[in-house]
Design an enzyme around this catalytic site. Structure first.
Site, PDB file in Angstrom:
ATOM      1  N   GLN A  52       4.842   0.750 -12.096  1.00 40.83           N
ATOM      2  CA  GLN A  52       4.179   2.044 -12.231  1.00 40.83           C
ATOM      3  C   GLN A  52       4.822   3.045 -11.285  1.00 40.83           C
ATOM      4  O   GLN A  52       4.855   2.826 -10.075  1.00 40.83           O
ATOM      5  CB  GLN A  52       2.692   1.832 -11.890  1.00 40.83           C
ATOM      6  CG  GLN A  52       1.829   3.030 -12.067  1.00 40.83           C
ATOM      7  CD  GLN A  52       0.946   3.216 -10.867  1.00 40.83           C
ATOM      8  OE1 GLN A  52       1.414   3.380  -9.743  1.00 40.83           O
ATOM      9  NE2 GLN A  52      -0.357   3.171 -11.077  1.00 40.83           N
ATOM     10  N   SER A  90       5.790  -1.201  -6.506  1.00 37.69           N
ATOM     11  CA  SER A  90       5.753  -2.670  -6.459  1.00 37.69           C
ATOM     12  C   SER A  90       6.552  -3.223  -7.623  1.00 37.69           C
ATOM     13  O   SER A  90       6.374  -2.795  -8.761  1.00 37.69           O
ATOM     14  CB  SER A  90       4.317  -3.178  -6.568  1.00 37.69           C
ATOM     15  OG  SER A  90       3.511  -2.546  -5.628  1.00 37.69           O
ATOM     16  N   GLU A 150      -7.023   0.336 -13.383  1.00 40.15           N
ATOM     17  CA  GLU A 150      -6.866  -0.314 -12.082  1.00 40.15           C
ATOM     18  C   GLU A 150      -8.234  -0.609 -11.478  1.00 40.15           C
ATOM     19  O   GLU A 150      -8.480  -1.671 -10.938  1.00 40.15           O
ATOM     20  CB  GLU A 150      -6.077   0.594 -11.145  1.00 40.15           C
ATOM     21  CG  GLU A 150      -5.869   0.002  -9.757  1.00 40.15           C
ATOM     22  CD  GLU A 150      -5.140   0.958  -8.820  1.00 40.15           C
ATOM     23  OE1 GLU A 150      -5.397   2.175  -8.888  1.00 40.15           O
ATOM     24  OE2 GLU A 150      -4.319   0.482  -8.038  1.00 40.15           O
ATOM     25  N   GLU A 165      -9.347   6.170   3.700  1.00 44.63           N
ATOM     26  CA  GLU A 165      -9.904   7.519   3.638  1.00 44.63           C
ATOM     27  C   GLU A 165     -10.120   7.957   2.184  1.00 44.63           C
ATOM     28  O   GLU A 165     -11.155   8.535   1.843  1.00 44.63           O
ATOM     29  CB  GLU A 165      -8.964   8.505   4.352  1.00 44.63           C
ATOM     30  CG  GLU A 165      -8.886   8.293   5.870  1.00 44.63           C
ATOM     31  CD  GLU A 165      -8.067   7.078   6.283  1.00 44.63           C
ATOM     32  OE1 GLU A 165      -7.248   6.586   5.468  1.00 44.63           O
ATOM     33  OE2 GLU A 165      -8.236   6.592   7.417  1.00 44.63           O
TER      34      GLU A 165
END
Lengths: 406, 371
Positions: A128, A163, A246, A374
């Protein structure tokens, strides 16, 4: 409240179990090399193919696309049972969890026909291509340019934190196609061939020593307009489809860490006596235990919703925030217990084969990858609690006019 | 896998919420807070009795509804959410559970129906001095069937009809059932952090006391009762913590500063996200406790400790940060934040504080790891 399977679930589980016993690969005895050597990649592909042939790869996907045509709870049960075996590494997660579902939802018929089945069978691997040096948390700040040239697009720019780019066949690419409109409106999604000579993949050397991520450079990469996934300028909307997939994935958890630290504490002394009897450590162990157990049972609540055919509640969104911080805190405390020895990361010398030293170096990545602490707190605040979005100064400004800093 | 309330239990929960919304508005809690002579809300107690909640987990043969522990947990969550100012926890989670656990057939037949009918308010009297409940801390004595000693603080001790008292006889600890209407009982209402739940000092001067369970088992029985109470209390705490989060969220959405709702600032958003995280962990741990309790599982001591530790952490954090989110207004008497802040402490200490429960948890873990 019942931890047991329903009759239907039990029947499916036993079917899955006997299939796994008959088919799951035996222990290779080799340390997992993170899919870097060709042999482990071949093992991973062979296992995926075997699962696909039995309908256990992509359990919930329609049979016409090579899936199992099953329910979510079946997918969960298969995952639980598969985890009991030592199966090869899984280079297919990003493709099958995010990229290919996007193609299935948004892509044209020719692309679906071309890509879905080979991906399910493990013949082709996807990565991705969203994050960039200019935007990790702020994905819509992507600067990689795609410029129209007749029936082609020409792509220049750089992605990062990708990745598996080094072993991927295809990539789902978010690119800037119109810098004159506000940032969310000027992007378009494409699929690209990762083996094209105009694509350069450079591994990132992580602080932990490993290289799971890459930088990916595009230099005049020429692709066909037919490689567009969704409309021109629709890239942001399409990326939300990807990211939603996801979030549907149920993450694993950090269980059992308290057991390891107990083991360590039994072998170590503090100034006040055996570490296992140290009141401060015992309080911490209790705190970690309730966090790890709380996460485990939160996952059970999510599974229950799936098992009942309901949409899971938002509670699963807490998983990574809790488990990443837990891992870091436990590792730091363990090293404190080891005292001066804690600095040693040689697995032959450090207690428990340096597992806490390894965890200490991996933990910062856990707190950042897949949404920083965050950003995840923002997501909980905005999507779960309904608090207002952050003020976005760049929202209505043409992308080319947005201040960029360094 | 079925790790959630059933449809019936969810229905009970929504009915309980409606009922308490109608009969236990915050004005009812404030009526107890503001009037020192009012120890609890008697009207609410009567109505709760009529709902059958006191006997929810008492067998039908003893006049209860014969539902499970999970149903009582469902009710507990709603009571916690509404800060119900009634002696429910003392009577039901402690005394009824103690009698169910250790009582003789005769004791069960005598007391459980009265509790279910709302005729008998109970209290659980174990401690006498600061610090955790332990053997050395038990000075109260029973000689010739008569109890002498002092217990404080005893939640609902000033309004209860019966007490279960931890005392020693011949050097051995026991739980004793004591009728508080006896003239030898002295009661003194205590000033506490949470006046919406009353508390007393009980003085016994040769008060007739009846053994509950076996002599020598007092401390272990008291701990077993506390394991059960801890699960129910965890649900009250989760209910209170969820309500505190809602208050904080509502305020953050409607309070503007620097031209924006304060809920749009990350300092507030992340604070509220952290409350949500702790609340969900506490809820999940409480569910596991409810399962262990209902199932009679051997894991109950560990599950109860985990539920307790997680719930104490969540309610305290939610209560204090809800108040903080409200700024100066949160520190006033008129805004409700302090009611939750007080109740978080009351619930967090009444069955023993989190520090002691963490030690119990780790002791259980050691046993499990050794097994």
């Amino acid at each position: 409240m019942d931890f047991n399977d329903t009759a239907e679930e039990a029947a499916y589980r036993s079917q899955v179990r006997s299939w796994l016993t008959a088919n799951a690969p035996r222990k290779s005895g080799r340390v997992d090399s993170g899919l870097e050597d060709p042999a482990s990649m071949e093992e991973a592909k062979a296992w995926q193919r075997k699962k696909a042939e039995a309908g256990y790869a992509c359990v919930t996907w329609p049979k016409e696309w090579g899936g199992g045509g099953g329910a979510s709870w079946q997918s969960v049960i298969f995952g639980q049972e598969e985890a009991r075996h030592e199966t090869p590494g899984n280079p297919f997660q990003i493709g099958l969890g995010m990229c290919v579902p996007t193609v299935m939802t948004v892509g044209n018929d020719a692309d679906k026909e071309r890509f879905v089945r080979p991906a399910v069978r493990g013949d082709e691997i996807w990565c991705q291509l969203f994050s960039e040096p200019s935007g990790g948390s702020d994905v819509a700040a992507a600067r990689t340019r795609a410029v129209r040239d007749g029936d082609d697009w020409v792509i220049n720019g750089q992605k990062v934190w990708t990745s598996g780019a080094h072993y991927s066949d295809f990539g789902l690419l978010l690119a800037r196609t119109d810098p004159d409109v506000p940032k969310h409106k000027g992007m378009t999604m494409f699929w690209i061939n990762m083996k094209d000579a105009a694509v350069e993949v450079r591994p990132i050397h992580q602080m932990s020593g490993a290289s799971n991520f890459n930088e990916v450079y595009f230099t005049d990469l020429r692709i066909k307009d037919s490689q567009r996934v969704g409309g021109v300028g629709e890239g942001w909307r399409v990326s939300l489809v990807t990211l939603m997939n996801e979030r549907l994935a149920i993450g694993g958890g950090a269980g059992g860490g308290h057991r390891t630290i107990f083991k360590l504490a039994q072998e170590i002394s503090t100034l006040a006596g055996p570490a296992a009897k140290d009141a401060g450590l015992r309080e911490k162990i209790a705190d970690w235990f309730v966090q790890a157990e709380g996460l485990k049972y939160t996952r059970y609540r999510t599974l229950t919703a799936l098992s009942r055919g309901q949409v899971p509640g938002p509670e699963s969104s807490i998983g990574k925030v809790v488990s990443a911080a837990l891992m870091q805190d436990m590792a730091n405390t363990a090293l404190e217990l080891e005292d001066q020895f804690g600095i040693i990361s040689d697995p032959d010398l450090a207690p428990l084969a340096a597992s806490f030293q390894t965890a200490l170096l991996a933990a910062p990545g856990m707190r950042i990858a897949g949404g920083t602490d965050e950003i995840l707190r923002n997501i909980i605040a905005e999507r779960v609690l309904g608090l207002p979005q952050d003020v976005r100064l760049d929202k209505d400004v043409a992308f080319k006019d947005i201040p960029t800093g360094r | 896998m079925d790790f959630d309330f059933s449809d019936d239990q969810k229905f009970l929960k929504s009915e309980a919420r409606k009922f308490l919304g109608a009969h236990c508005p915050v004005s009812a809690v404030r009526a107890v807070l503001d009037r020192s002579e009012k120890a609890y809300d008697q009207d609410l107690w009567k109505k709760v009795t009529e709902q059958g909640w006191l006997g929810a987990a008492i067998a039908e043969e003893h006049g209860g509804l014969g539902l499970g522990s999970v149903e009582l947990c469902v009710i507990a969550e709603e009571l916690g959410r509404s800060l119900a100012p009634i002696p429910f926890s003392s009577t039901v989670y402690f005394v009824a559970e103690a009698i169910k656990l250790a009582g003789s057939e005769q004791q069960k037949a005598e007391w459980l129906p009265r509790i279910a009918r709302g005729e008998t308010i109970g209290c659980f009297a174990t401690v006498e001095r600061p610090g955790v409940m332990n053997d050395a801390g038990v000075q109260a004595r029973v000689e010739g069937g008569n109890l002498t000693g002092v217990k404080l603080p005893v939640t609902d001790g000033d309004i209860a009809d019966i007490a279960i008292v931890l005392a020693k006889s011949g050097g051995q600890s026991g739980l004793y059932l004591v009728n508080l209407s006896d003239s030898t009982v002295g009661r003194q209402t205590l000033q506490t952090l949470d006046p919406t739940r009353s508390s007393a000092k009980l003085t016994f001067s040769g008060t007739p006391a009846e053994l509950l369970g076996e002599i020598g088992e007092g401390l272990s029985l008291a701990e077993a009762v506390m394991n059960r109470a801890a699960v129910f209390l965890a649900f009250e705490q989760v209910g209170g913590a969820d309500r505190a989060l809602e208050m904080a969220k509502d305020y953050a959405l409607n309070r503007y500063a620097f031209g924006r709702p304060i809920g749009s600032y990350q300092a507030i958003k992340h604070k509220l996200a952290d409350i949500y995280i702790k609340n969900e962990l506490a809820r999940s741990n409480a569910y596991y406790g409810a399962w262990a309790l209902d199932d009679g599982a051997a894991e109950l001591p560990l599950a109860a400790a985990a539920a307790r530790v997680s719930a104490c952490d969540a309610f305290w954090f939610a209560a204090k940060e809800n108040l903080q989110t409200h700024g100066g207004m949160g520190f006033t008497w008129d805004v409700d934040c302090h009611l939750f802040y007080r109740r978080a402490q009351q619930l967090g200490l009444v069955a023993g504080g989190a520090k002691a429960w963490k030690e119990r948890l780790v002791t259980q873990l050691e046993r499990r790891n050794a097994a």
